[in-house]
Design an enzyme around this catalytic site. Sequence first.
Site, PDB file in Angstrom:
ATOM      1  N   HIS A 293      14.367  26.057  -6.280  1.00  0.00           N
ATOM      2  CA  HIS A 293      12.995  26.190  -6.770  1.00  0.00           C
ATOM      3  C   HIS A 293      12.575  24.914  -7.495  1.00  0.00           C
ATOM      4  O   HIS A 293      13.164  24.551  -8.512  1.00  0.00           O
ATOM      5  CB  HIS A 293      12.878  27.379  -7.733  1.00  0.00           C
ATOM      6  CG  HIS A 293      12.907  28.711  -7.057  1.00  0.00           C
ATOM      7  ND1 HIS A 293      13.495  29.826  -7.614  1.00  0.00           N
ATOM      8  CD2 HIS A 293      12.409  29.115  -5.857  1.00  0.00           C
ATOM      9  CE1 HIS A 293      13.353  30.855  -6.788  1.00  0.00           C
ATOM     10  NE2 HIS A 293      12.703  30.450  -5.727  1.00  0.00           N
ATOM     11  N   TYR A 467      16.613  25.202 -11.653  1.00  0.00           N
ATOM     12  CA  TYR A 467      18.040  25.560 -11.683  1.00  0.00           C
ATOM     13  C   TYR A 467      18.406  26.786 -10.845  1.00  0.00           C
ATOM     14  O   TYR A 467      19.171  27.637 -11.283  1.00  0.00           O
ATOM     15  CB  TYR A 467      18.529  25.783 -13.121  1.00  0.00           C
ATOM     16  CG  TYR A 467      17.895  24.924 -14.170  1.00  0.00           C
ATOM     17  CD1 TYR A 467      17.786  23.533 -14.019  1.00  0.00           C
ATOM     18  CD2 TYR A 467      17.399  25.481 -15.348  1.00  0.00           C
ATOM     19  CE1 TYR A 467      17.194  22.740 -14.992  1.00  0.00           C
ATOM     20  CE2 TYR A 467      16.820  24.690 -16.336  1.00  0.00           C
ATOM     21  CZ  TYR A 467      16.708  23.322 -16.146  1.00  0.00           C
ATOM     22  OH  TYR A 467      16.128  22.551 -17.117  1.00  0.00           O
ATOM     23  N   HIS A 468      17.902  26.873  -9.618  1.00  0.00           N
ATOM     24  CA  HIS A 468      18.218  28.007  -8.753  1.00  0.00           C
ATOM     25  C   HIS A 468      18.756  27.569  -7.391  1.00  0.00           C
ATOM     26  O   HIS A 468      18.251  27.986  -6.349  1.00  0.00           O
ATOM     27  CB  HIS A 468      16.970  28.886  -8.544  1.00  0.00           C
ATOM     28  CG  HIS A 468      16.438  29.498  -9.790  1.00  0.00           C
ATOM     29  ND1 HIS A 468      15.110  29.902  -9.927  1.00  0.00           N
ATOM     30  CD2 HIS A 468      17.036  29.784 -10.976  1.00  0.00           C
ATOM     31  CE1 HIS A 468      14.929  30.409 -11.141  1.00  0.00           C
ATOM     32  NE2 HIS A 468      16.081  30.349 -11.788  1.00  0.00           N
ATOM     33  N   PRO A 469      19.801  26.733  -7.335  1.00  0.00           N
ATOM     34  CA  PRO A 469      20.326  26.302  -6.034  1.00  0.00           C
ATOM     35  C   PRO A 469      21.063  27.434  -5.318  1.00  0.00           C
ATOM     36  O   PRO A 469      21.792  28.205  -5.924  1.00  0.00           O
ATOM     37  CB  PRO A 469      21.281  25.165  -6.405  1.00  0.00           C
ATOM     38  CG  PRO A 469      21.754  25.507  -7.785  1.00  0.00           C
ATOM     39  CD  PRO A 469      20.568  26.140  -8.459  1.00  0.00           C
TER      40      PRO A 469
END
Length: 545
Positions: A293, A467-469
């Site tokens: 994101h 921070y949503h890998p």
Amino acid sequence: MSTQMIFDYVIVGAGSAGCVLANRLSAEEQNRVCLLEAGPKDRSPLISIPVGIGELLPGTRYNLHHHTTPQKHLNDRKLFWPRGRTLGGSSSINAMVYIRGNSDDYDAWEAEGNPGWGWKGLLPYFLMSEGNERGTDAHHSGYGPLSVSDLKWKTRSGHAFLRAAESLGHRPNNDFNGSQQNGVGFYQVTQRRGRRCSAATAYLHPVSSRSNLHVRTNSQVARIILRGEKATGVELLDGTKILANKEVILSAGAIQSPQLLMLSGIGDQDQLRKSGVTSQAHLPGVGKNLQDHLDIIQVVEASEAVSFSEALWPKLLTAMRLPELIFLNKGPLTSNVAEAGGFASSSLAGGNPDIQFHMTAVPTFQHGFNKRTCYGYSLHACALRPKSRGEITLDSTDPRKLPRIEPNYLSEPEDLQVMVEAFEMAQDILAQEELSRYKKKSLRPEQKLSDRESIIHYIRQHAESIYHPIGTCRMGSDELAVVDSELKVHGVDGLRVVDASIMPTLISGNTNAPVIAIAEKAAELIMQRSSRSFVKENRHTQEVE
């Protein structure tokens, strides 16, 4: 001579998924379980006190600092990617926002050839994990180990954000995980009695005394041990070998899980050869399909104390309210800072929202590295379902070195269009009287951006990861899939991946709660049990307590 230890299950990574698996697998007394964590124990008060997030993100003790390659479509900037490195993983350093995503996200997974991973298949595992203080209803569970609560303290800037958004027609929504995702409201958070409820707090610490569960911190895995086409254990940096009679389970996250596979010779054989690694299993999809994101922030300095401040005196006043947290379980120290937000739709959204807002009660610059000593607030807006795809590759065969991260942000034009509309929506909300009355000046951008080109320039210069890998060990059955629908690695016996890396596509929201649900389902798949038995056991336990 290296030390050797033997267990039934070896779990690599004590993050959100690893803690769940350690709990569930060790519940069977005959299972000997080893949980390995590269970082230290989660003993810092900064972890348990929610407002401590402001120091955890820029810190290095519990946070592994990654950076991307220079991003072509973001003015060749390297973006900061923090990852939790302690018991609980990123759930020990995140903003504690409890979001499941949209039901259609999961139905799309199932439609891609992953039976059992649609919304109906995953909802029982969300309910199994959730212990919502609001209780049990059609959408929620009140008896799970992961405590979910309403915020115990809210800032004036958070309330003003909601009024401003509602004045523009955004509907109020007090439950983003209920029947409707659209709208704005205060987030529910993974907290218990005003303290952070990480995956370690929820799942690991309550069972740490089990004789069949062995937890090792400061134990980084160097490689997976393969014997032919079977994973038989792992080797640590110090040469210690931890062997698995039944399975090795990678739960190291969307960055480290593919890195470990590649370091062990599992990946694209041509890439491995170029990196100096002998190929053991040709899986060309390892590290591919990377998604994240992308987030754009607008920052305002406030004219009044409607939020937090990094100035010394306001911070001391906040710290002096520690007794309020200790004895009453409330007060400003319980704040997750990213307290309010919501979901909206761009012109490209289709039937479901594709934009998410996070209103943070502090002026945010450079992920907290750059502290501003003023009161202020920041409105984040991110594109939820990006079409751009990147990859993780090896930069070195040394497991101490971090891998190469190429997210390839905004390589698809539709992603940029959604980001532009997200920025415009956020800018309109900030301009409403309910918020603008507290505005002293705009810090970023310094003035209103009215034309598309200036907005695009701002996005390219200032957009960052939220921070949503996910996605780098994708679940599926095609040639680029890494794991099957039981999360077993294709072509390698005795090896599974259980973390955000198995997601085929990015879900519409924060990723922590979905990872926990994935791990709950994985535990059943491993033990071949029914979710109903777990639910009954949990409900009985709750009633007894």
